[in-house]
Scaffold this motif. Structure first.
Motif, PDB file in Angstrom:
ATOM      1  N   GLU A 176     -35.953   8.231 -25.888  1.00 35.76           N
ATOM      2  CA  GLU A 176     -37.110   7.343 -26.030  1.00 35.76           C
ATOM      3  C   GLU A 176     -37.042   6.649 -27.376  1.00 35.76           C
ATOM      4  N   GLY A 177     -37.962   5.697 -27.579  1.00 36.48           N
ATOM      5  CA  GLY A 177     -37.982   4.946 -28.823  1.00 36.48           C
ATOM      6  C   GLY A 177     -37.152   3.669 -28.732  1.00 36.48           C
ATOM      7  N   GLU A 178     -37.231   2.849 -29.778  1.00 32.37           N
ATOM      8  CA  GLU A 178     -36.496   1.587 -29.843  1.00 32.37           C
ATOM      9  C   GLU A 178     -35.165   1.817 -30.549  1.00 32.37           C
ATOM     10  N   HIS A 179     -34.068   1.555 -29.844  1.00 31.57           N
ATOM     11  CA  HIS A 179     -32.736   1.809 -30.394  1.00 31.57           C
ATOM     12  C   HIS A 179     -31.779   0.692 -29.985  1.00 31.57           C
ATOM     13  N   ILE A 180     -30.904   0.308 -30.915  1.00 33.35           N
ATOM     14  CA  ILE A 180     -29.814  -0.609 -30.583  1.00 33.35           C
ATOM     15  C   ILE A 180     -28.611   0.244 -30.208  1.00 33.35           C
ATOM     16  N   LEU A 181     -28.367   0.375 -28.915  1.00 30.64           N
ATOM     17  CA  LEU A 181     -27.167   1.052 -28.415  1.00 30.64           C
ATOM     18  C   LEU A 181     -26.080   0.002 -28.263  1.00 30.64           C
ATOM     19  N   ALA A 182     -24.913   0.233 -28.859  1.00 26.61           N
ATOM     20  CA  ALA A 182     -23.871  -0.786 -28.812  1.00 26.61           C
ATOM     21  C   ALA A 182     -22.509  -0.169 -29.056  1.00 26.61           C
ATOM     22  N   HIS A 183     -21.468  -0.890 -28.633  1.00 28.00           N
ATOM     23  CA  HIS A 183     -20.112  -0.541 -29.043  1.00 28.00           C
ATOM     24  C   HIS A 183     -19.835  -1.247 -30.368  1.00 28.00           C
ATOM     25  N   HIS A 184     -19.451  -0.480 -31.380  1.00 25.03           N
ATOM     26  CA  HIS A 184     -19.213  -1.074 -32.698  1.00 25.03           C
ATOM     27  C   HIS A 184     -18.218  -0.235 -33.463  1.00 25.03           C
ATOM     28  N   ASP A 185     -17.609  -0.877 -34.469  1.00 24.43           N
ATOM     29  CA  ASP A 185     -16.755  -0.164 -35.412  1.00 24.43           C
ATOM     30  C   ASP A 185     -17.191  -0.567 -36.816  1.00 24.43           C
ATOM     31  N   GLY A 186     -16.335  -0.356 -37.805  1.00 25.11           N
ATOM     32  CA  GLY A 186     -16.743  -0.633 -39.174  1.00 25.11           C
ATOM     33  C   GLY A 186     -16.985  -2.096 -39.471  1.00 25.11           C
ATOM     34  N   ASP A 187     -16.368  -2.990 -38.683  1.00 19.68           N
ATOM     35  CA  ASP A 187     -16.451  -4.424 -38.979  1.00 19.68           C
ATOM     36  C   ASP A 187     -17.056  -5.261 -37.868  1.00 19.68           C
ATOM     37  N   THR A 188     -17.065  -4.764 -36.634  1.00 21.17           N
ATOM     38  CA  THR A 188     -17.468  -5.605 -35.512  1.00 21.17           C
ATOM     39  C   THR A 188     -18.448  -4.893 -34.591  1.00 21.17           C
ATOM     40  N   ILE A 189     -19.091  -5.685 -33.743  1.00 22.68           N
ATOM     41  CA  ILE A 189     -19.986  -5.181 -32.703  1.00 22.68           C
ATOM     42  C   ILE A 189     -19.769  -6.035 -31.462  1.00 22.68           C
ATOM     43  N   LEU A 206     -18.386  -9.738 -32.229  1.00 22.90           N
ATOM     44  CA  LEU A 206     -18.882 -10.471 -33.396  1.00 22.90           C
ATOM     45  C   LEU A 206     -18.648  -9.653 -34.651  1.00 22.90           C
ATOM     46  N   ARG A 207     -18.614 -10.341 -35.780  1.00 21.46           N
ATOM     47  CA  ARG A 207     -18.621  -9.622 -37.050  1.00 21.46           C
ATOM     48  C   ARG A 207     -19.974  -8.941 -37.220  1.00 21.46           C
ATOM     49  N   ARG A 208     -19.969  -7.726 -37.729  1.00 21.11           N
ATOM     50  CA  ARG A 208     -21.231  -7.031 -37.985  1.00 21.11           C
ATOM     51  C   ARG A 208     -22.100  -7.818 -38.968  1.00 21.11           C
ATOM     52  N   ALA A 209     -21.469  -8.464 -39.945  1.00 22.71           N
ATOM     53  CA  ALA A 209     -22.250  -9.221 -40.927  1.00 22.71           C
ATOM     54  C   ALA A 209     -23.048 -10.324 -40.240  1.00 22.71           C
ATOM     55  N   PHE A 210     -22.449 -10.981 -39.252  1.00 23.79           N
ATOM     56  CA  PHE A 210     -23.161 -12.037 -38.525  1.00 23.79           C
ATOM     57  C   PHE A 210     -24.266 -11.439 -37.663  1.00 23.79           C
ATOM     58  N   PHE A 211     -23.975 -10.331 -36.972  1.00 25.85           N
ATOM     59  CA  PHE A 211     -25.003  -9.695 -36.151  1.00 25.85           C
ATOM     60  C   PHE A 211     -26.173  -9.231 -37.011  1.00 25.85           C
ATOM     61  N   GLU A 254     -20.659   3.604 -26.385  1.00 24.14           N
ATOM     62  CA  GLU A 254     -21.756   3.056 -27.191  1.00 24.14           C
ATOM     63  C   GLU A 254     -22.440   4.157 -27.975  1.00 24.14           C
ATOM     64  N   SER A 255     -22.941   3.774 -29.140  1.00 23.99           N
ATOM     65  CA  SER A 255     -23.706   4.684 -29.988  1.00 23.99           C
ATOM     66  C   SER A 255     -24.766   3.871 -30.718  1.00 23.99           C
ATOM     67  N   ILE A 256     -25.659   4.561 -31.407  1.00 22.92           N
ATOM     68  CA  ILE A 256     -26.739   3.881 -32.120  1.00 22.92           C
ATOM     69  C   ILE A 256     -26.163   3.012 -33.240  1.00 22.92           C
ATOM     70  N   TYR A 257     -26.574   1.763 -33.254  1.00 26.73           N
ATOM     71  CA  TYR A 257     -26.135   0.821 -34.281  1.00 26.73           C
ATOM     72  C   TYR A 257     -27.206   0.727 -35.365  1.00 26.73           C
ATOM     73  N   VAL A 258     -26.771   0.854 -36.611  1.00 22.00           N
ATOM     74  CA  VAL A 258     -27.687   0.747 -37.755  1.00 22.00           C
ATOM     75  C   VAL A 258     -27.210  -0.411 -38.628  1.00 22.00           C
ATOM     76  N   PRO A 259     -28.022  -1.448 -38.819  1.00 27.15           N
ATOM     77  CA  PRO A 259     -27.606  -2.575 -39.658  1.00 27.15           C
ATOM     78  C   PRO A 259     -27.342  -2.128 -41.090  1.00 27.15           C
ATOM     79  N   GLU A 260     -26.443  -2.838 -41.750  1.00 30.11           N
ATOM     80  CA  GLU A 260     -26.157  -2.541 -43.148  1.00 30.11           C
ATOM     81  C   GLU A 260     -27.337  -2.972 -44.011  1.00 30.11           C
TER      82      GLU A 260
END
Length: 203
Positions: free
Chosen positions: A18-31, A91-96, A194-200
């Motif tokens: 439950e709750g609001e979560h960004i589930l996504a495929h991502h690595d250190g630089d991209t999403i 996309l680049r994580r910085a852009f996302f 996919e896992s929880i995405y946390v913005p920088e």
């Protein structure tokens, strides 16, 4: 398909329920985010590695979804008219993260905006809408967890469609192969990892 996958049941066991979560495929630089298009748009993007073909409109809002199963719910697992071609868009994580920072909620958020006038002004000035919707199980049943979708327009959409788009992943064959599993064999269902995405954090 250049995207790692894993058992849906194994992933769902560790995702928040439950709750609001960004589930996504991502690595250190991209999403990776997802969209589903009619063939004219989707096939152009696959061939050229960008979305700014003659059938793609930069004059309307385009919604991206980081959560694969939300995209499957929206497109009917690639069966709805105009949504037959499923794309993963890297996309680049910085852009996302920039997109997230610009985002204005689609409805009035009283915690962020003191009054509707202030919120409406923010909506008019921003290129990005943010909307939290019920996430969905593979069979389409709504879940208590909420998934995000982001509407892009203007300069942000133009950048997304061309220079910020690092890779176009054709997922249509994968979607076709997995489509029967939610009903016929849930244990066999595979979905992108996919896992929880946390913005920088910035500043």
């Amino acid at each position: 398909m250049n995207l790692p996958t894993a058992s849906y049941l194994a992933q769902a066991a560790i995702w928040p329920t439950e709750g609001e979560h960004i589930l996504a495929h991502h690595d250190g630089d991209t999403i990776v985010v997802y969209q589903a298009y009619r063939p004219a748009i989707g096939h152009y993007a696959i061939r050229h590695g960008r979305l700014d073909g003659p059938d793609f409109s930069l004059n309307r809002m385009s919604w991206i979804k980081p959560n694969f199963l939300w995209m499957m719910y929206r497109s009917g697992w690639g069966t709805k008219p105009g949504q037959e071609v499923t794309l993963g868009l890297r996309l680049r994580r910085a852009f996302f993260d920039e997109i997230l920072a610009k985002a204005v909620p689609s409805s009035h958020d009283t915690q962020r905006y003191a009054d509707r006038t202030t919120w409406q002004q923010a909506v008019a000035e921003s290129d990005v809408r943010l909307q939290w919707d019920p996430d969905h199980a593979p069979d389409g049943a709504p879940l208590p967890r909420r998934a995000v979708q982001l509407g892009l327009r203007g300069d942000t959409l133009a950048r997304f469609a061309h220079e910020e788009l690092l890779e176009v992943i054709d997922m249509s064959s994968f979607v076709d192969a997995q489509r029967p599993n939610p009903q016929s064999d849930p244990a066999a269902l595979m979905t992108p990892l996919e896992s929880i995405y946390v913005p920088e954090r910035r500043g």
